[in-house]
Design a protein around this motif. Sequence first.
Motif, PDB file in Angstrom:
ATOM      1  N   GLN A   1       0.804  -1.218   0.000  1.00 32.12           N
ATOM      2  CA  GLN A   1       0.000   0.000   0.000  1.00 32.12           C
ATOM      3  C   GLN A   1       0.834   1.264   0.000  1.00 32.12           C
ATOM      4  O   GLN A   1       0.382   2.305  -0.477  1.00 32.12           O
ATOM      5  CB  GLN A   1      -0.937   0.000   1.221  1.00 32.12           C
ATOM      6  CG  GLN A   1      -2.048  -1.032   1.149  1.00 32.12           C
ATOM      7  CD  GLN A   1      -3.026  -0.909   2.305  1.00 32.12           C
ATOM      8  OE1 GLN A   1      -2.753  -0.230   3.288  1.00 32.12           O
ATOM      9  NE2 GLN A   1      -4.168  -1.562   2.171  1.00 32.12           N
ATOM     10  N   HIS A   2       2.051   1.209   0.538  1.00 29.83           N
ATOM     11  CA  HIS A   2       2.888   2.406   0.619  1.00 29.83           C
ATOM     12  C   HIS A   2       4.329   2.035   0.286  1.00 29.83           C
ATOM     13  O   HIS A   2       4.876   1.079   0.842  1.00 29.83           O
ATOM     14  CB  HIS A   2       2.808   3.008   2.024  1.00 29.83           C
ATOM     15  CG  HIS A   2       3.439   4.374   2.128  1.00 29.83           C
ATOM     16  ND1 HIS A   2       4.795   4.562   2.230  1.00 29.83           N
ATOM     17  CD2 HIS A   2       2.880   5.619   2.127  1.00 29.83           C
ATOM     18  CE1 HIS A   2       5.057   5.867   2.308  1.00 29.83           C
ATOM     19  NE2 HIS A   2       3.913   6.527   2.240  1.00 29.83           N
ATOM     20  N   ILE A   3       4.920   2.795  -0.635  1.00 29.88           N
ATOM     21  CA  ILE A   3       6.310   2.571  -1.043  1.00 29.88           C
ATOM     22  C   ILE A   3       7.086   3.856  -0.817  1.00 29.88           C
ATOM     23  O   ILE A   3       6.651   4.939  -1.237  1.00 29.88           O
ATOM     24  CB  ILE A   3       6.403   2.154  -2.524  1.00 29.88           C
ATOM     25  CG1 ILE A   3       5.666   0.834  -2.766  1.00 29.88           C
ATOM     26  CG2 ILE A   3       7.857   2.028  -2.970  1.00 29.88           C
ATOM     27  CD1 ILE A   3       5.611   0.423  -4.232  1.00 29.88           C
ATOM     28  N   SER A   4       8.234   3.741  -0.165  1.00 36.78           N
ATOM     29  CA  SER A   4       9.143   4.882   0.012  1.00 36.78           C
ATOM     30  C   SER A   4      10.422   4.605  -0.752  1.00 36.78           C
ATOM     31  O   SER A   4      10.969   3.503  -0.691  1.00 36.78           O
ATOM     32  CB  SER A   4       9.458   5.109   1.497  1.00 36.78           C
ATOM     33  OG  SER A   4       8.294   5.487   2.207  1.00 36.78           O
ATOM     34  N   ALA A   5      10.895   5.606  -1.487  1.00 38.03           N
ATOM     35  CA  ALA A   5      12.115   5.456  -2.276  1.00 38.03           C
ATOM     36  C   ALA A   5      12.866   6.779  -2.278  1.00 38.03           C
ATOM     37  O   ALA A   5      12.261   7.851  -2.205  1.00 38.03           O
ATOM     38  CB  ALA A   5      11.800   5.010  -3.697  1.00 38.03           C
ATOM     39  N   GLU A   6      14.192   6.669  -2.388  1.00 42.14           N
ATOM     40  CA  GLU A   6      15.031   7.861  -2.353  1.00 42.14           C
ATOM     41  C   GLU A   6      15.101   8.519  -3.725  1.00 42.14           C
ATOM     42  O   GLU A   6      14.989   7.858  -4.766  1.00 42.14           O
ATOM     43  CB  GLU A   6      16.445   7.501  -1.890  1.00 42.14           C
ATOM     44  CG  GLU A   6      16.508   6.938  -0.485  1.00 42.14           C
ATOM     45  CD  GLU A   6      17.910   6.530  -0.100  1.00 42.14           C
ATOM     46  OE1 GLU A   6      18.848   6.851  -0.858  1.00 42.14           O
ATOM     47  OE2 GLU A   6      18.078   5.882   0.956  1.00 42.14           O
ATOM     48  N   MET A   7      15.311   9.816  -3.695  1.00 40.18           N
ATOM     49  CA  MET A   7      15.466  10.568  -4.938  1.00 40.18           C
ATOM     50  C   MET A   7      16.639  10.024  -5.744  1.00 40.18           C
ATOM     51  O   MET A   7      17.631   9.554  -5.192  1.00 40.18           O
ATOM     52  CB  MET A   7      15.693  12.058  -4.637  1.00 40.18           C
ATOM     53  CG  MET A   7      14.447  12.813  -4.224  1.00 40.18           C
ATOM     54  SD  MET A   7      14.767  14.569  -3.945  1.00 40.18           S
ATOM     55  CE  MET A   7      15.395  15.053  -5.564  1.00 40.18           C
ATOM     56  N   GLU A   8      16.474  10.097  -7.071  1.00 38.58           N
ATOM     57  CA  GLU A   8      17.468   9.694  -8.061  1.00 38.58           C
ATOM     58  C   GLU A   8      17.660   8.181  -8.133  1.00 38.58           C
ATOM     59  O   GLU A   8      18.443   7.695  -8.943  1.00 38.58           O
ATOM     60  CB  GLU A   8      18.823  10.373  -7.807  1.00 38.58           C
ATOM     61  CG  GLU A   8      18.763  11.889  -7.892  1.00 38.58           C
ATOM     62  CD  GLU A   8      20.121  12.532  -7.676  1.00 38.58           C
ATOM     63  OE1 GLU A   8      21.061  11.837  -7.250  1.00 38.58           O
ATOM     64  OE2 GLU A   8      20.233  13.748  -7.939  1.00 38.58           O
ATOM     65  N   LYS A   9      16.941   7.422  -7.298  1.00 42.91           N
ATOM     66  CA  LYS A   9      17.038   5.965  -7.359  1.00 42.91           C
ATOM     67  C   LYS A   9      16.062   5.422  -8.398  1.00 42.91           C
ATOM     68  O   LYS A   9      15.315   6.156  -9.049  1.00 42.91           O
ATOM     69  CB  LYS A   9      16.726   5.354  -5.986  1.00 42.91           C
ATOM     70  CG  LYS A   9      17.666   5.796  -4.881  1.00 42.91           C
ATOM     71  CD  LYS A   9      19.065   5.247  -5.072  1.00 42.91           C
ATOM     72  CE  LYS A   9      19.938   5.578  -3.874  1.00 42.91           C
ATOM     73  NZ  LYS A   9      21.315   5.053  -4.015  1.00 42.91           N
ATOM     74  N   VAL A  10      16.080   4.102  -8.566  1.00 39.93           N
ATOM     75  CA  VAL A  10      15.162   3.399  -9.467  1.00 39.93           C
ATOM     76  C   VAL A  10      14.210   2.574  -8.614  1.00 39.93           C
ATOM     77  O   VAL A  10      14.632   1.904  -7.664  1.00 39.93           O
ATOM     78  CB  VAL A  10      15.929   2.486 -10.446  1.00 39.93           C
ATOM     79  CG1 VAL A  10      14.949   1.717 -11.333  1.00 39.93           C
ATOM     80  CG2 VAL A  10      16.879   3.301 -11.300  1.00 39.93           C
TER      81      VAL A  10
END
Length: 329
Positions: free
Chosen positions: A82-91
């Motif tokens: 339901q919720h995904i967190s990802a860092e900037m500039e990543k894939v």
Amino acid sequence: MECVANARPLIKMVITWRKDGVVVSTGIRDFGRRLTISLPAVSDSGYYECEATLRSSTVPSVNAGAYLHVLDHPQFVKEPVQHISAEMEKVVDIPCQARGVPQPDIVWYKDAVVISPVKMPRYRVLVGGSLQINGLLPDDTGMFQCFARNLAGEIQTNTYLAVTSIAPNITAGPADSAVIDGMSVILHCETSGAPRPAITWQKGERVLASGSVQLPRFTLLESGSLLISPSHLSDAGTYTCMASNSRGIDEAAADLLVWARTRINTPPQDQSVIKGTKATMTCGVTHDPSVTVRYVWEKEGSVINAQSIPRIRLDPDGTLHISQTWSGD
């Protein structure tokens, strides 16, 4: 499926059902006129044929057939959380795979707007249906919906993607180092953060290397480390690695010591002396004050041990004195 046939005498007419050439014996109703399939499954798809024949007769049989296609509603076999967190500039890959008959088409939406990889080249729908986003930006934050559709129906699932930024952190900073002038040296600076921190190297207030500045002999490496090649005596001092992004700044410093290279600046000269007189041979050296120099003299490749030969004396400055010279010298 119905198969209405007529013949005389009607009582002798027999109707036989086949699926893909194999006789069907279940589901036959109304004296063979009707074939009923309850709760059809995908495996029931195929070519159905009814054949009408007269018992004890040479009259040729007649037949008719039709294809049955059983559709299956889409079903997800892989869904995102339901919720995904990802860092900037990543894939990031957002999973979404479905099965059904026919195979469902996968369509992605972001904030209720259909995603077009042609217009958004950083977005790519992978084989199987998952969505891949390259080089994450803050604007990629939002609700993503995956729709699986075929002729039997439509289902959808969704997830919220949060693109996060992280303050820079120097994970492996420079260490105090020493190098001989004229040699190369690398001052390390490894960082983490999102977006990827920009690296700037300074000596005092002077910027040596960054994304937009690069002085001769100073090279900013891909890893963030600083290469100095060749080093000069004037390069000695304190170096600071500064990592910065939109979330803040982190820095680390180290001292670089540059040793003066040991050089023979007054080499011995060819000379002739009278037998029995004294010969003096110089070996003037410049060196770093922190280095202790040891002088070694050789004659035709063999080390001269001045302490074991009374006629030979070696001064602390490297000067070699040979008294009572003879032809063997």
